[in-house]
Write an enzyme that holds these catalytic residues in place. Structure first.
Site, PDB file in Angstrom:
ATOM      1  N   CYS A   1       7.232  -1.014  -2.656  1.00 38.38           N
ATOM      2  CA  CYS A   1       6.640  -1.275  -1.332  1.00 38.38           C
ATOM      3  C   CYS A   1       6.044   0.006  -0.759  1.00 38.38           C
ATOM      4  O   CYS A   1       4.941  -0.012  -0.197  1.00 38.38           O
ATOM      5  CB  CYS A   1       7.693  -1.827  -0.370  1.00 38.38           C
ATOM      6  SG  CYS A   1       8.429  -3.385  -0.872  1.00 38.38           S
TER       7      CYS A   1
ATOM      8  N   CYS B   1      12.569  -0.261  -0.559  1.00 37.76           N
ATOM      9  CA  CYS B   1      11.820  -0.735  -1.733  1.00 37.76           C
ATOM     10  C   CYS B   1      10.774   0.304  -2.171  1.00 37.76           C
ATOM     11  O   CYS B   1       9.780   0.519  -1.475  1.00 37.76           O
ATOM     12  CB  CYS B   1      11.152  -2.065  -1.380  1.00 37.76           C
ATOM     13  SG  CYS B   1       9.952  -2.659  -2.587  1.00 37.76           S
TER      14      CYS B   1
END
Length: 108
Positions: A34, A31
């Site tokens: 993230c 991600c």
């Protein structure tokens, strides 16, 4: 910043939040938002030392806890106080938005 798993959730988040609020960051290695949030969380953890604890949970390695809290997108942050989820945020954010979210969540 400690990475926890489903088995550690109760002790590291629920029990620990009775003395210090705990933010759990639900993330995945793949991600991009993230990864962008990580240095901001590390900085916030240092700035808020003693006031809040921040842990991370990889949703791919520990799917039960994210499902329990209806995590539908990542990154998702959930703050726990006294064993209860009191605030959450999904998606990336800037340093100032993270600081604002944390301040408001700590006031709850």
């Amino acid at each position: 910043m400690k990475i926890i798993n489903d088995a550690e959730f109760e002790n590291e988040v629920v029990t620990a939040s009775s003395t210090t609020p705990v933010i759990i960051d639900f993330f995945a290695e793949w991600c991009s938002p993230c990864r962008q949030l990580l240095p901001l969380l590390e900085e916030a953890e240092t700035a808020q030392a003693g006031k809040v604890k921040i842990v991370k949970m990889d949703i791919d390695n520990s799917p039960d806890t994210p499902a329990k809290f209806n995590v539908r997108g990542i990154p998702t942050l959930i703050m726990f106080k006294n064993g209860e989820a009191v605030a959450n945020h999904s998606g990336g954010m800037t340093k100032s938005k993270l600081a604002d979210w944390m301040t408001k969540a700590l006031e709850k």
